[in-house]
Design an enzyme around this catalytic site. Sequence first.
Site, mmCIF file in Angstrom:
data_model
loop_
_atom_site.group_PDB
_atom_site.id
_atom_site.type_symbol
_atom_site.label_atom_id
_atom_site.label_comp_id
_atom_site.label_asym_id
_atom_site.label_seq_id
_atom_site.Cartn_x
_atom_site.Cartn_y
_atom_site.Cartn_z
ATOM 1 N N CYS A 1 -3.840 -1.222 -2.019
ATOM 2 C CA CYS A 1 -3.974 0.218 -1.891
ATOM 3 C C CYS A 1 -5.123 0.253 -3.077
ATOM 4 O O CYS A 1 -4.795 -0.194 -4.253
ATOM 5 C CB CYS A 1 -2.648 0.890 -2.389
ATOM 6 S SG CYS A 1 -2.838 2.659 -2.919
ATOM 7 N N GLU B 1 -5.852 9.407 9.853
ATOM 8 C CA GLU B 1 -4.454 9.550 10.466
ATOM 9 C C GLU B 1 -4.338 10.323 11.677
ATOM 10 O O GLU B 1 -3.333 10.055 12.170
ATOM 11 C CB GLU B 1 -3.549 9.575 9.256
ATOM 12 C CG GLU B 1 -3.354 8.736 8.207
ATOM 13 C CD GLU B 1 -2.218 8.706 7.341
ATOM 14 O OE1 GLU B 1 -1.434 9.486 7.066
ATOM 15 O OE2 GLU B 1 -2.361 7.405 6.375
ATOM 16 N N HIS C 1 -8.514 3.608 3.927
ATOM 17 C CA HIS C 1 -8.747 4.313 5.558
ATOM 18 C C HIS C 1 -9.997 3.953 5.757
ATOM 19 O O HIS C 1 -10.439 4.161 7.056
ATOM 20 C CB HIS C 1 -8.165 5.401 5.519
ATOM 21 C CG HIS C 1 -6.623 5.695 5.578
ATOM 22 N ND1 HIS C 1 -5.870 4.878 4.426
ATOM 23 C CD2 HIS C 1 -5.682 6.464 6.202
ATOM 24 C CE1 HIS C 1 -4.513 5.574 4.717
ATOM 25 N NE2 HIS C 1 -4.599 6.200 5.820
ATOM 26 N N ASP D 1 0.893 -1.286 0.231
ATOM 27 C CA ASP D 1 0.013 -0.037 0.144
ATOM 28 C C ASP D 1 0.979 1.191 -0.087
ATOM 29 O O ASP D 1 2.344 1.100 0.328
ATOM 30 C CB ASP D 1 -0.862 0.211 1.240
ATOM 31 C CG ASP D 1 -1.602 1.249 1.304
ATOM 32 O OD1 ASP D 1 -2.408 1.678 0.466
ATOM 33 O OD2 ASP D 1 -1.862 1.683 2.371
ATOM 34 N N SER D 2 0.242 2.484 -0.295
ATOM 35 C CA SER D 2 1.145 3.342 -0.278
ATOM 36 C C SER D 2 1.618 4.003 1.143
ATOM 37 O O SER D 2 2.455 4.586 1.435
ATOM 38 C CB SER D 2 0.134 4.694 -0.589
ATOM 39 O OG SER D 2 -1.016 4.689 0.205
ATOM 40 N N CYS E 1 -11.196 2.709 -0.253
ATOM 41 C CA CYS E 1 -10.003 3.224 -0.005
ATOM 42 C C CYS E 1 -9.612 2.598 1.440
ATOM 43 O O CYS E 1 -10.693 2.212 2.317
ATOM 44 C CB CYS E 1 -10.106 4.706 0.487
ATOM 45 S SG CYS E 1 -8.631 5.352 0.951
HETATM 46 N N1 DGL Z 1 -4.020 3.716 0.249
HETATM 47 C C1 DGL Z 1 -4.613 4.729 -0.499
HETATM 48 C C2 DGL Z 1 -5.894 4.259 -1.167
HETATM 49 O O1 DGL Z 1 -6.563 3.072 -0.861
HETATM 50 C C3 DGL Z 1 -5.125 6.077 0.476
HETATM 51 C C4 DGL Z 1 -3.958 6.776 0.859
HETATM 52 C C5 DGL Z 1 -3.264 7.537 -0.169
HETATM 53 O O2 DGL Z 1 -3.810 8.454 -0.719
HETATM 54 O O3 DGL Z 1 -1.922 7.097 -0.422
HETATM 55 O O4 DGL Z 1 -6.411 4.583 -2.190
#
Ligand code: DGL
Length: 270
Positions: free
Chosen positions: A73, A152, A188, A10-11, A186
């Site tokens: 991600c 976050e 989060h 993931d990012s 997403c």
């Molecule tokens: N992990 C990213 C997603 O699920 C969200 C956080 C980001 O923008 O990097 O799209």
Amino acid sequence: MNPRPIGVFDSGMGGLTAVRQLRRLMPSEHIIYFGDTARVPYGNRSRETLLQYARQDMRFLRSFDLKAVLVACGTVSANCLEDLQADGGVPVTGVVEPAAARAAETTRTGRVGLIATRASVASGAYERAMSRIAPELKVTALACPLFVPLVEEGRCQPGDVVIETVAREYLAPLKEAGVDTLILGCTHYPLLQDVIGGIMGPGVQLIDVGGEAAAACRNLLAEQDALAGQGTGSICCYTSDRAANFARLASLFLGEDLAGRVEHVDIAQY
Ligand code: DGL
């Protein structure tokens, strides 16, 4: 049976929400997680940059002898999954198809909502997936860029005036569109399930993309007779920024303590 690990990336740390589901569904699996915390967020980036980052993330993960990769991600899944699959070498599962299939199965009115990052929404990936599965469905897609930083910052509880205000404003068009199924597209957003559920009301089913992707990954491994079998699984995390910072926030997403199980990696080398 196949005891080799599953790679997840993931990012940042958000993808640990998908790992949480993987561990719930397949507690015997060994998981290698990479969170690109030095370059997060991905959600506003161009497809070219996303593909460059995602290929580096994959190259790092593939330095382990993996049996599968789950792209946790949402942004990478929506923009680059086909490219990563075409690169070959290991089966790659993303979050879009499994969530679209679940939404198509769930909706009664045919009106489905999607919330995700800007780059995920701009990709049109969910609309394409839905039109393949059930072309009659109407998808209303909205970017909610403030959700990631608020989660976050720990602003994810019902009653928190900041998240409630932002969420009410973001979700108003979806309420107006009369969706009965809402894809939380997403990493989060599972942490906002109570806030979003409270605003959308009990008639709207929420789809957790990480949970659906984890189930798809399990089905794929089961079909290939590649599940780990018995025994206790494990998780090992790598981050492109400071390991101590990662470990501190990770429990919010994973629901377990990662102290001593996070290492730094220089992603520029891959
Ligand atoms: N992990 C990213 C997603 O699920 C969200 C956080 C980001 O923008 O990097 O799209």
